[in-house]
Design an enzyme around this catalytic site. Sequence first.
Site, PDB file in Angstrom:
ATOM      1  N   ILE A  59       0.819  -1.227   0.000  1.00  0.00           N
ATOM      2  CA  ILE A  59       0.000   0.000   0.000  1.00  0.00           C
ATOM      3  C   ILE A  59       0.853   1.278   0.000  1.00  0.00           C
ATOM      4  O   ILE A  59       0.332   2.355  -0.270  1.00  0.00           O
ATOM      5  CB  ILE A  59      -1.026   0.052   1.156  1.00  0.00           C
ATOM      6  N   GLU A  82       1.112  -2.410  10.067  1.00  0.00           N
ATOM      7  CA  GLU A  82       1.952  -3.048  11.072  1.00  0.00           C
ATOM      8  C   GLU A  82       1.123  -2.944  12.348  1.00  0.00           C
ATOM      9  O   GLU A  82       0.715  -1.844  12.738  1.00  0.00           O
ATOM     10  CB  GLU A  82       3.281  -2.308  11.214  1.00  0.00           C
ATOM     11  N   SER A  83       0.881  -4.090  13.012  1.00  0.00           N
ATOM     12  CA  SER A  83      -0.158  -4.083  14.053  1.00  0.00           C
ATOM     13  C   SER A  83       0.331  -4.410  15.466  1.00  0.00           C
ATOM     14  O   SER A  83      -0.467  -4.375  16.400  1.00  0.00           O
ATOM     15  CB  SER A  83      -1.255  -5.088  13.674  1.00  0.00           C
ATOM     16  N   THR A 123      -8.118   1.728  15.770  1.00  0.00           N
ATOM     17  CA  THR A 123      -8.006   1.008  17.041  1.00  0.00           C
ATOM     18  C   THR A 123      -8.340   1.911  18.226  1.00  0.00           C
ATOM     19  O   THR A 123      -8.127   3.134  18.169  1.00  0.00           O
ATOM     20  CB  THR A 123      -6.560   0.483  17.189  1.00  0.00           C
ATOM     21  N   ASP A 124      -8.778   1.309  19.321  1.00  0.00           N
ATOM     22  CA  ASP A 124      -9.036   2.086  20.541  1.00  0.00           C
ATOM     23  C   ASP A 124      -7.739   2.629  21.142  1.00  0.00           C
ATOM     24  O   ASP A 124      -7.768   3.536  21.969  1.00  0.00           O
ATOM     25  CB  ASP A 124      -9.804   1.246  21.582  1.00  0.00           C
ATOM     26  N   GLU A 125      -6.583   2.075  20.704  1.00  0.00           N
ATOM     27  CA  GLU A 125      -5.315   2.521  21.299  1.00  0.00           C
ATOM     28  C   GLU A 125      -5.004   3.977  20.982  1.00  0.00           C
ATOM     29  O   GLU A 125      -4.163   4.583  21.640  1.00  0.00           O
ATOM     30  CB  GLU A 125      -4.160   1.622  20.838  1.00  0.00           C
ATOM     31  N   SER A 152       1.063   5.985  15.121  1.00  0.00           N
ATOM     32  CA  SER A 152       0.955   5.878  13.657  1.00  0.00           C
ATOM     33  C   SER A 152      -0.502   5.674  13.248  1.00  0.00           C
ATOM     34  O   SER A 152      -0.953   6.227  12.238  1.00  0.00           O
ATOM     35  CB  SER A 152       1.852   4.751  13.121  1.00  0.00           C
ATOM     36  N   LYS A 153      -1.263   4.922  14.034  1.00  0.00           N
ATOM     37  CA  LYS A 153      -2.691   4.726  13.703  1.00  0.00           C
ATOM     38  C   LYS A 153      -3.464   6.045  13.893  1.00  0.00           C
ATOM     39  O   LYS A 153      -4.343   6.374  13.112  1.00  0.00           O
ATOM     40  CB  LYS A 153      -3.299   3.624  14.569  1.00  0.00           C
ATOM     41  N   ARG A 213      -7.693  -5.136  29.225  1.00  0.00           N
ATOM     42  CA  ARG A 213      -8.080  -4.993  27.818  1.00  0.00           C
ATOM     43  C   ARG A 213      -9.554  -5.380  27.696  1.00  0.00           C
ATOM     44  O   ARG A 213     -10.080  -6.133  28.508  1.00  0.00           O
ATOM     45  CB  ARG A 213      -7.210  -5.891  26.914  1.00  0.00           C
ATOM     46  N   TYR A 332      11.750 -11.955  24.159  1.00  0.00           N
ATOM     47  CA  TYR A 332      11.526 -12.618  25.454  1.00  0.00           C
ATOM     48  C   TYR A 332      12.776 -13.240  26.077  1.00  0.00           C
ATOM     49  O   TYR A 332      12.784 -13.486  27.279  1.00  0.00           O
ATOM     50  CB  TYR A 332      10.456 -13.714  25.301  1.00  0.00           C
TER      51      TYR A 332
END
Length: 341
Positions: A59, A82-83, A123-125, A152-153, A213, A332
């Site tokens: 895109i 990118e999520s 997103t809610d973020e 970014s969103k 969440r 991790y």
Amino acid sequence: MRILITGGAGFIGSNFIRYMRSSHPEDQIVNIDALTYAGNLDNLRDVDAKQYAFVKADITNANEIEPLVEQGFDVIVNFAAESHVDRSILDPSAFVRTNVMGTQVLLDAAKKYGVKKFVQVSTDEVYGTLAPDDDAFTETTPIQPNSPYSASKASADLIVRAYHETYGMDVNITRCSNNYGPYQFPEKLIPLMIINALEDKPLPVYGDGQQVRDWLHVWDHCAGIDLVMRQGKGGEVYNIGGNNERTNLDIVRTVLKYLGKPESLIRHIADRPGHDRRYAIDARKIRAELGWKPRYTFESGISETIEWYLNHREWWVAVRDGTYRNYYEKMYGARLGESRF
Ligand code: NAD
Ligand code: DAU
């Protein structure tokens, strides 16, 4: 209806295509996806090729996007992104490129070739974080993103809004809470915990695990996007969420209990930097204006999801290739080695 879906090889996009095939088989769908680490054509293996086509495209590349959009579409639904918040902390650049610049490339193409509706899956973020007693996010809550991902969103949302205000384009923005369900990449909380528990590996919980969440089954999110796409009022934002606030520790314990695994697998590790404490969505607008309501309770959705991972071992074994293992070690390795709690 002719619908261009971006990011349809990812978790929500592939579920949306399946949702559309079952609820509106007459619609034509073109799915464009760059097939990043998160894009997987195995997610669409059961989708009938009738009225459906896949094109590999990025895109952010107008030379790839414009000839596709020129073919003529009623709607673009933009899932491509990118999520993952943790990856955005490691390297924000791909997030700005795809989530911000990619959205602008799509908007330009939509404007140039007269696409009737543009739906931005947000997103809610973007709203930031809530204290325990705060009211849930409404569509008018100020935007206050805290991670490179959510920033970014939020930037993309503002650009989408600007194309409505400036060029009169018919756009909608949906802001959904945390999704779970089949085909979710095992970098995200629920699939990661299911798979680690199945393999008797440590379950890495960030900090005290009391972050909250608001969980929604992906199928209910897809139903909301479908309604917005068909009936959403131009320029409006719609929150989507299922009133299912849970702490991360509750989620992890639910998974362990369902699988009959011991809580001794839980490891509290160093927290995510800038970790949002709580998200909660007020979805009264989409319920009242578009008649949306979730089909799943959290109990029915989580059982079905755990069963799906139990029955699709070959899917998650295949997605955990060398790239995934490198990511897991980077994210991790040291933190599990120095478990602090
Ligand atoms: P995902 O990471 O599973 O899928 C993203 C898809 O986008 C992948 O198929 C990837 O290949 C594709 N993609 C990435 N960069 C691209 C590019 N430059 N060009 C074309 N395709 C590209 O993400 P997801 O969880 O399915 O999320 C989909 C959308 O929904 C995102 O916009 C995300 O911000 C939003 N969202 C997600 C959640 C959630 O809980 N997962 C909740 C609310 C909103
Ligand atoms: O709210 C919507 C957002 O939900 C979407 O916009 C994002 O694309 C999606 O990734 C999701 O973001 P989160 O950061 O909330 O999801 P994640 O699954 O990464 O983490 C959920 C919670 O679990 C969060 O508080 C961090 C915590 N966590 C996560 C992982 C991967 C852990 O404690 N341990 C982990 O290993």
